[in-house]
Scaffold this motif. Structure first.
Motif, PDB file in Angstrom:
ATOM      1  N   ASN A   1      28.339 -43.978 -13.093  1.00 20.86           N
ATOM      2  CA  ASN A   1      28.819 -45.120 -13.796  1.00 20.86           C
ATOM      3  C   ASN A   1      28.476 -46.283 -13.177  1.00 20.86           C
ATOM      4  N   PRO A   2      27.572 -47.067 -13.740  1.00 18.40           N
ATOM      5  CA  PRO A   2      27.071 -48.259 -12.579  1.00 18.40           C
ATOM      6  C   PRO A   2      27.845 -49.265 -12.183  1.00 18.40           C
ATOM      7  N   SER A   3      29.074 -49.135 -12.969  1.00 19.91           N
ATOM      8  CA  SER A   3      30.013 -50.460 -12.411  1.00 19.91           C
ATOM      9  C   SER A   3      30.782 -49.772 -11.157  1.00 19.91           C
ATOM     10  N   HIS A   4      30.671 -48.509 -10.744  1.00 19.11           N
ATOM     11  CA  HIS A   4      31.180 -48.011  -9.657  1.00 19.11           C
ATOM     12  C   HIS A   4      30.087 -47.536  -8.503  1.00 19.11           C
ATOM     13  N   VAL A   5      29.040 -47.610  -8.719  1.00 15.77           N
ATOM     14  CA  VAL A   5      28.080 -47.173  -7.680  1.00 15.77           C
ATOM     15  C   VAL A   5      26.657 -48.061  -7.879  1.00 15.77           C
ATOM     16  N   SER A   6      26.071 -48.349  -6.884  1.00 18.38           N
ATOM     17  CA  SER A   6      24.859 -48.731  -6.688  1.00 18.38           C
ATOM     18  C   SER A   6      23.928 -48.006  -5.511  1.00 18.38           C
ATOM     19  N   TYR A   7      22.682 -48.099  -5.716  1.00 17.24           N
ATOM     20  CA  TYR A   7      22.028 -47.468  -4.403  1.00 17.24           C
ATOM     21  C   TYR A   7      21.221 -48.686  -3.585  1.00 17.24           C
ATOM     22  N   VAL A   8      21.469 -48.355  -2.159  1.00 20.01           N
ATOM     23  CA  VAL A   8      20.959 -49.431  -1.222  1.00 20.01           C
ATOM     24  C   VAL A   8      19.804 -48.671  -0.635  1.00 20.01           C
ATOM     25  N   LEU A   9      18.565 -49.470  -0.614  1.00 19.55           N
ATOM     26  CA  LEU A   9      17.269 -48.945   0.059  1.00 19.55           C
ATOM     27  C   LEU A   9      17.117 -49.998   1.356  1.00 19.55           C
ATOM     28  N   GLU A  10      16.907 -49.273   2.204  1.00 20.52           N
ATOM     29  CA  GLU A  10      16.518 -50.133   3.528  1.00 20.52           C
ATOM     30  C   GLU A  10      15.297 -49.640   4.095  1.00 20.52           C
ATOM     31  N   LEU A  11      14.173 -50.729   4.299  1.00 21.56           N
ATOM     32  CA  LEU A  11      12.934 -50.237   4.910  1.00 21.56           C
ATOM     33  C   LEU A  11      12.901 -50.800   6.284  1.00 21.56           C
ATOM     34  N   SER A  12      12.185 -50.436   7.057  1.00 19.81           N
ATOM     35  CA  SER A  12      11.831 -51.107   8.442  1.00 19.81           C
ATOM     36  C   SER A  12      10.023 -51.424   8.623  1.00 19.81           C
ATOM     37  N   ARG A  13      10.038 -52.355   8.952  1.00 20.28           N
ATOM     38  CA  ARG A  13       8.302 -52.786   9.155  1.00 20.28           C
ATOM     39  C   ARG A  13       8.186 -52.490  10.818  1.00 20.28           C
TER      40      ARG A  13
END
Length: 261
Positions: free
Chosen positions: A226-238
């Protein structure tokens, strides 16, 4: 904490301390699996699982036929780790639980059998579960397993245990990796009912396939968040370190779900 998890985490912790301390230099070879088994007085499965943990953390790397070596941690390496639902919840500071809807032997499904690399006529074990965070239904899982793995779950309490818990802790079948495919979907009546949302509501569909040693597929799962409860976090490094080849691109440091509290 299960005995198996406790053992492999203790082995991993001891080796981690030695690697990050003064015991080893980058490029040094670790003792063989047999020597580690003798030293820690644990099984080879436990040692391999501990080494896999350290490899996931990029503290070591392995060369086929030669063994494990200490990685150069001065390089800016990313860490992406395969986790199960309870581990995600624990990291988010939430209490996880599950509601078991069904656990049955079902007819083959062409797409699923191909993904699991099974004969086209082989039946599957299907598990449907609601996944709760602090009592709120945040996800709905449909999971298919080969009969060899699925039959191990029939007498287990899947409302308090995860599939990873049972296979790794009780049967010492390590989950060593997996793949994710994330798409958007409109929930059908069945999914919507169990998530407590209106039919045709938008959900996040995650198709994941987990594997054990020998690249054997353990299960294929469709999870609907259910997108009201969860989102995905993406972290990149250069990383501008010239010693890294161009194919390394932008290392993926973190890719994890973020849950609303």
């Amino acid at each position: 904490m299960s005995d198996f998890n406790s053992k492999h985490e203790k082995v991993a912790a001891k080796l981690r301390n030695e690697i990050t301390g003064t015991e080893y230099e980058p490029g040094d070879q670790l003792p063989s699996e047999k020597r580690l088994c003798d030293y820690f007085k644990v099984s080879r499965v436990t040692v391999r699982h501990a080494l896999q943990t350290l490899e996931n953390e990029r503290l070591i790397y392995r060369k086929q036929g030669l063994g494990a070596f200490v990685a150069d941690t001065t390089l800016n390496s990313g860490l992406v780790q395969l986790t199960d639902f309870s581990e995600d919840m624990k990291k988010a500071g939430l209490k996880s639980s599950s509601g078991l809807i069904s656990l049955d032997k079902v007819e083959p499904i062409k797409e699923v059998n191909e993904i699991l690399q099974l004969r086209p006529d082989m039946k599957l074990i299907r598990i449907d579960r609601i996944r709760f965070a602090n009592g709120n239904p945040v996800a709905f899982d449909i999971t298919w397993l080969p009969p060899g793995y699925g039959q191990l779950l029939f007498d287990e309490d899947l409302t308090t245990q995860t599939i990873y818990d049972v296979l790794e802790d009780k049967y010492e079948i390590p989950i060593q990796g997996g793949s994710y495919r994330i798409t958007a979907k409109n929930a059908d009546d069945y999914i919507a009912k169990h998530l407590g949302i209106a039919p045709e509501s938008a959900v996040l569909e995650i198709d994941r396939c987990s594997r054990t040693t020998g690249n054997k597929k353990v299960y294929f799962q469709k999870r609907y968040y259910n997108p009201s409860h969860v989102s995905y976090v993406l972290e990149l490094s250069r990383n501008d370190n010239e010693s890294m080849s161009s194919k390394d691109g932008l290392p993926l440091k973190e890719f994890s779900p973020s849950f609303a509290k």
